[in-house]
Every structure is written in C-alpha cells, then in structure tokens.
Design a protein around this motif. Structure first.
Motif, PDB file in Angstrom:
ATOM      1  N   SER A  32       0.861  -1.190   0.133  1.00 21.44           N
ATOM      2  CA  SER A  32      -0.026  -0.005   0.027  1.00 21.44           C
ATOM      3  C   SER A  32       1.051   1.025  -0.088  1.00 21.44           C
ATOM      4  O   SER A  32       2.263   1.223   0.346  1.00 21.44           O
ATOM      5  CB  SER A  32      -1.044   0.185   1.223  1.00 21.44           C
ATOM      6  OG  SER A  32      -0.111   0.470   2.287  1.00 21.44           O
ATOM      7  N   HIS A  56      -1.791   8.198  10.108  1.00 21.08           N
ATOM      8  CA  HIS A  56      -2.251   6.909   9.816  1.00 21.08           C
ATOM      9  C   HIS A  56      -2.789   6.166  11.098  1.00 21.08           C
ATOM     10  O   HIS A  56      -2.458   6.322  12.327  1.00 21.08           O
ATOM     11  CB  HIS A  56      -1.154   5.834   9.024  1.00 21.08           C
ATOM     12  CG  HIS A  56       0.181   5.766   9.931  1.00 21.08           C
ATOM     13  ND1 HIS A  56       0.070   4.460  10.836  1.00 21.08           N
ATOM     14  CD2 HIS A  56       1.105   6.462  10.432  1.00 21.08           C
ATOM     15  CE1 HIS A  56       1.290   4.634  11.247  1.00 21.08           C
ATOM     16  NE2 HIS A  56       1.871   5.726  11.113  1.00 21.08           N
ATOM     17  N   CYS A  58      -6.126   3.254  11.146  1.00 28.83           N
ATOM     18  CA  CYS A  58      -6.525   1.846  11.027  1.00 28.83           C
ATOM     19  C   CYS A  58      -6.059   0.992   9.595  1.00 28.83           C
ATOM     20  O   CYS A  58      -5.792  -0.163   9.643  1.00 28.83           O
ATOM     21  CB  CYS A  58      -8.132   1.942  10.638  1.00 28.83           C
ATOM     22  SG  CYS A  58      -8.571   2.541   9.017  1.00 28.83           S
ATOM     23  N   ARG A  59      -5.532   2.125   8.817  1.00 31.37           N
ATOM     24  CA  ARG A  59      -4.837   1.331   7.397  1.00 31.37           C
ATOM     25  C   ARG A  59      -6.161   0.487   6.579  1.00 31.37           C
ATOM     26  O   ARG A  59      -5.597  -0.538   6.187  1.00 31.37           O
ATOM     27  CB  ARG A  59      -3.756   0.484   7.785  1.00 31.37           C
ATOM     28  CG  ARG A  59      -2.736   1.504   8.175  1.00 31.37           C
ATOM     29  CD  ARG A  59      -1.195   1.050   7.878  1.00 31.37           C
ATOM     30  NE  ARG A  59      -0.181   1.990   8.411  1.00 31.37           N
ATOM     31  CZ  ARG A  59       0.924   2.312   7.886  1.00 31.37           C
ATOM     32  NH1 ARG A  59       1.232   1.336   7.067  1.00 31.37           N
ATOM     33  NH2 ARG A  59       1.662   3.231   8.382  1.00 31.37           N
ATOM     34  N   GLU A  60      -7.369   0.544   7.070  1.00 32.90           N
ATOM     35  CA  GLU A  60      -8.399  -0.041   6.239  1.00 32.90           C
ATOM     36  C   GLU A  60      -9.467   0.616   5.615  1.00 32.90           C
ATOM     37  O   GLU A  60     -10.649   0.274   5.655  1.00 32.90           O
ATOM     38  CB  GLU A  60      -8.827  -1.536   7.154  1.00 32.90           C
ATOM     39  CG  GLU A  60      -9.277  -0.885   8.580  1.00 32.90           C
ATOM     40  CD  GLU A  60      -9.738  -2.460   9.369  1.00 32.90           C
ATOM     41  OE1 GLU A  60     -10.215  -2.097  10.410  1.00 32.90           O
ATOM     42  OE2 GLU A  60      -9.461  -3.359   8.740  1.00 32.90           O
ATOM     43  N   GLY A  61      -9.333   2.112   5.569  1.00 31.49           N
ATOM     44  CA  GLY A  61     -10.257   2.966   4.745  1.00 31.49           C
ATOM     45  C   GLY A  61     -11.070   3.399   5.668  1.00 31.49           C
ATOM     46  O   GLY A  61     -12.276   3.753   5.237  1.00 31.49           O
ATOM     47  N   CYS A  84      -4.376   4.657   2.379  1.00 29.73           N
ATOM     48  CA  CYS A  84      -4.126   3.264   2.754  1.00 29.73           C
ATOM     49  C   CYS A  84      -4.552   2.313   1.904  1.00 29.73           C
ATOM     50  O   CYS A  84      -4.166   1.141   1.717  1.00 29.73           O
ATOM     51  CB  CYS A  84      -4.763   3.078   4.284  1.00 29.73           C
ATOM     52  SG  CYS A  84      -6.383   3.149   4.619  1.00 29.73           S
ATOM     53  N   GLN A  85      -5.541   2.707   1.116  1.00 25.32           N
ATOM     54  CA  GLN A  85      -6.151   1.594   0.043  1.00 25.32           C
ATOM     55  C   GLN A  85      -5.626   1.757  -1.101  1.00 25.32           C
ATOM     56  O   GLN A  85      -6.008   1.035  -2.056  1.00 25.32           O
ATOM     57  CB  GLN A  85      -7.799   1.761  -0.010  1.00 25.32           C
ATOM     58  CG  GLN A  85      -8.558   1.617   1.674  1.00 25.32           C
ATOM     59  CD  GLN A  85      -9.877   2.270   1.323  1.00 25.32           C
ATOM     60  OE1 GLN A  85      -9.976   3.216   1.240  1.00 25.32           O
ATOM     61  NE2 GLN A  85     -10.941   1.319   1.586  1.00 25.32           N
ATOM     62  N   HIS A  87      -2.662   1.282  -3.755  1.00 25.27           N
ATOM     63  CA  HIS A  87      -1.544   0.223  -3.837  1.00 25.27           C
ATOM     64  C   HIS A  87      -0.588   0.739  -4.821  1.00 25.27           C
ATOM     65  O   HIS A  87      -0.987   1.591  -5.545  1.00 25.27           O
ATOM     66  CB  HIS A  87      -1.758  -1.074  -4.036  1.00 25.27           C
ATOM     67  CG  HIS A  87      -2.714  -1.542  -2.797  1.00 25.27           C
ATOM     68  ND1 HIS A  87      -3.988  -1.326  -2.506  1.00 25.27           N
ATOM     69  CD2 HIS A  87      -2.425  -2.355  -1.849  1.00 25.27           C
ATOM     70  CE1 HIS A  87      -4.232  -1.948  -1.265  1.00 25.27           C
ATOM     71  NE2 HIS A  87      -3.237  -2.561  -1.028  1.00 25.27           N
TER      72      HIS A  87
END
Lengths: 251, 222
Positions: A32, A56, A58-61, A84-85, A87
């Motif tokens: 990512s 930053h 959660c790093r899952e949007g 984070c989403q 790539h």
C-alpha cells in the motif's frame, strides 16, 4: 519497482517547509502507499535521519487519518479510496510521486504531511450531535424508519471526516463534510429536535474556521473516499433556508 | 447586522444571491435576445426601432422598475462573485505544487471568475456603444443604424463573438450551479437541469452571435 519521491518536509507549525527528494527502492506493487512510506522511513531511520511524519491509524479505509495529496489528487489517483487503500500497482516503475499535505488555511500543517484537522471537531461540537436519554437500550423498532430513509441517512453518515473534500476543493471548502453531517441527522427522526439550530451553528463554525464557500465544482464528491454524493450539499442549502425562514429573529 | 443581511452574507447565502441574481440576468438575456433578433428582419430596422422605443419609453413604468433592478442585480452579482472568489482564495492559503483538478471537476466550474471578468469587460464596452449614447446621450442616428455601423467593423464583431463564447462558458456551469445553490437537486432532475443548461447556454449565445455575423457578412443590412 523504484520510485522518485518529492515529499513536503516541515519541522513544525511555524517552520518554513520545502520539498525533499527521496528514492523508494525495490517496492513491491502489492504494498500500500503507506507501507511504501514505511519502507522509505525505515531507510531514513537506518541512516539516522528524521522519518517522514504522516497520519495513519486503521489502514483499512475507515479512520480517515491518512490524508495526503499525491500527484495532485487527494488520496492519490484511486477513486473512492483513502491513501491506505491505494496500492503501488497504481504507479509505474520509475514514476516521480509528489506528496504534499492537505492545503487549507483551516488545516495548518503540524509536521511534514500531518495537518491539524481539529477544525472539523469544533464544527461537530457546534451542532453535529443529537440529544437522547441515556440508559437502557431502546426497543429496536420503537421508532419506525422507512428503509429508503435509513439508507439515505447511512449514505451521508459514511463520511469519515478525512478532509479530502477540503483538500480537493479549489476553494478549500468543507461543505461536503458539513453537509454530510447535517444531512445524516436531518434525515432521521432522532435528528429533528436540533434540526434548525444544528445547520445554523455548523455553518457558522465552518465560516469561523476559515473554510471557503462551495461553488459547486463537485471536486469534493469526486475525491471523497466514501463517495458522498453532491445531493447532501443541496440538502444543507435547503436546511439552511428552512432554518432561516423558521427562525424567530427579527428581519 | 440583522438576521436577513447575515443570512445573505453567509457562505450559503452568498451562493443563494449568486443563483437568484444569475437566474434573473438569464431571464433578461432571453428577453434581450428576443428583442435583438428583430434586427435581422429585412425592414431596415423599422420594427426594431418601434420595439426599442417601447422599451426605452419613460412612461413604461414596469420596464423602468425592472431596469433599475437589473442594474442593481448585475452589480450585486459581480461584487458578490469577486468577494466569493477572494474569500475562497484566502481559504486555500498555500497552493499545491502539483494539482490536477481536471480529474475531479469541469473546466467551466473553475473558470467562473475569469469568464465572468471577460463578460464584465464586454458589458462595459457594450453599454458604451449602445446604452449610453442611445439611451442617455443625443444620438445622431438610430440605434439600428448604430448597430449596423458597429457590426460592420470586423474587429468589433469578432470581439462580440469571442465574448459570447465566454458567456456560454459562464452559463454552462452557472445555470446548473444556480439550482444546486438553491438546494434544488433531486436525482431524477439533475441530468435534465444539467443538459438543459448546456443546450440553453449554447443556443442563447449562438442566437446573440447571429446578429454581428449577419451584419458582418451582410453589411448595410439590405
């Protein structure tokens, strides 16, 4: 893949910042964007240099913290995604990537790519809430809400407060954020008691913070990681006109 | 400031003002075009002169009132637009090194202040050629003759047509944006408003452009 980075470095709020060139070497296309920055930072730490500061969590949007302006786009080229989403397969080997913090007078840079988004918190504190009795959990279906109403409220509630709307807007306007919050609560019965007060207070706070005015370019909605639609902004205008028309204040 | 003035001067209110004054000016433009197309009748301007005498008549009270309103709204639209533009510039503060707005918004939506500025310059010249001498001065010829003379000059006609292209740019965004600013946006109407606005802007400006083109290629009008 190898990439050339131009990253905004700024020591603190008052320091004058500048762009610094870095090389990101042997980056997998599956990493990512944030992981790519982690790799660059590892190298910087090894060399005894100050790593690049970026928000930053959660790093899952879903947390909305990883705001950065990548090659002229909020959260980079991927539509409907936070940084984070994003790539590295969205880039080509040898690309130059310019990374800047959100730019808005109401979002002062704290360090490098980290900006102070507490203006959003103050807008929420001004009216982005409902008054309910705490205590035992209420019966699930005590308050009937049609499915379409519930869905449209949830569409607006999807806003994660990341600030991409402000960053992408040519006017640095936070209209999409404020409208999403106002629309979310105005569409549900629980939001009705403070309906008029809320929109007035949140718009006033938005202006106080120094955000620009919306001129309907629709850039916010196009760059929003949660793809909040423009109709929430139209609803804010209707709520605002309605609240003014109903207010007891003298003309 | 009392409630109403605070309302129309808020960030939401300023856009409501832009929308209402803009739509009023659009209505005026439709009327103006309808009247001006009389110039194209092959009658040496007879009907056009009757029309302009009627519109300029000092006893034509409704038109006089609307005319004062029109000037007021045009000035308000301009001043308000400049204030919005400046406030929004200040809100950004520090510009991006790399910015790619073409990926998320239309050129027209970002060009409003510049298209508006060109239309404003056009308006000043337009009023100097027609409104001031024929309405307020002592003209030596009729307005029809004045139009024939002005548009026989290719530079003047080309300037008009260029200004009209910028007016179309301004309206392509402005028309649909006015509805959005007034809160009129529901999924079933959005496409209709946007598409109608584009067609309307092109037809309106093409209609106005017909007049200089006609006199340019048909000097003398007969």
């Amino acid at each position: 893949m190898n990439l050339h980075l131009k990253v905004w470095r700024q020591k603190n709020k008052n320091a004058k910042g500048k762009f610094v060139d870095y090389e990101a070497k042997d980056i997998s296309t599956d990493t990512s964007f944030l992981e790519m920055l982690d790799v660059v930072n590892e190298e910087l730490i090894k060399k005894g240099e100050e790593p690049i500061a970026f928000d930053h969590d959660c790093r899952e949007g879903i947390c909305g913290s990883c705001g950065m302006y990548i090659n002229g786009r909020a959260h980079g080229p991927q539509v409907g995604a936070a940084t984070c989403q994003l790539h590295m397969r969205s880039f080509k080997d040898g690309d130059t990537i310019v990374i800047e913090p959100w730019r808005a007078k109401a979002f002062p840079v704290i360090k490098d790519l980290v900006v102070d988004r507490s203006a959003f918190d103050r807008i929420m504190a001004a009216g982005g809430f409902i008054s309910v009795n705490t205590g035992g959990a209420p019966d699930a279906n005590a308050l009937p809400i049609p499915k379409d109403v519930q869905e449209s409220a949830i569409d607006a509630a999807a806003c994660i407060g990341c600030g991409a709307c402000v960053a992408a807007c040519k006017n640095a306007s936070s209209m999409l954020f404020v409208s999403a919050k106002v629309a979310h609560l105005a569409r549900l019965p629980q939001g009705k008691p403070e309906r008029e007060k809320r929109v007035m207070a949140m718009v006033a706070q938005m202006e106080e913070e120094g955000f620009g005015a919306c001129t309907n370019t629709e850039a916010c909605s196009a760059e929003c990681p949660k793809e909040i639609p423009m109709d929430v902004i139209a609803q804010l205008r209707r709520e605002y006109i309605r609240a003014f028309a109903k207010s007891e204040e003298k003309v | 400031m009392s409630g109403f003035f605070r309302f129309i001067d808020s960030s939401v209110g300023k856009k409501i003002v832009m929308a209402l004054t803009g739509l009023f000016i659009i209505l005026f433009l439709v009327e103006h075009l309808a009247g001006n197309l009389l110039l194209l009748l092959n009658d040496n301007g007879k009907i056009f002169e009757e029309y302009s005498a009627f519109m300029a008549g000092s006893l034509n009270i409704p038109v006089r009132i609307v005319e004062i309103g029109l000037f007021f709204f045009i000035i308000y639209h301009i001043v308000n637009g400049v204030r919005l533009w400046w406030g929004n510039r200040v809100a950004r503060g520090f510009s991006y090194k790399v910015n790619d707005p073409s990926e998320n918004s239309t050129f027209f939506s970002r060009f409003m202040i510049w298209g508006g500025t060109i239309v404003f310059i056009f308006l000043v010249i337009h009023l100097r050629t027609f409104f001031f001498p024929y309405r307020l001065g002592n003209p030596s010829n009729t307005m029809y003759e004045g139009a024939v003379e002005a548009f026989s000059n290719p530079y003047y006609s080309i300037f008009y047509i260029i200004a009209l292209i910028f007016l179309a740019f301004h309206l392509v965004h402005g028309f649909q944006s006015a509805f959005q600013s007034l809160g009129i946006r529901y999924n079933k109407y959005t496409a209709i408003i946007k598409n109608f606005g584009i067609v309307f802007s092109i037809l309106l400006c093409a209609g106005f452009a017909l007049i200089p083109l006609y006199f340019l290629f048909n000097a003398g009008g007969n």
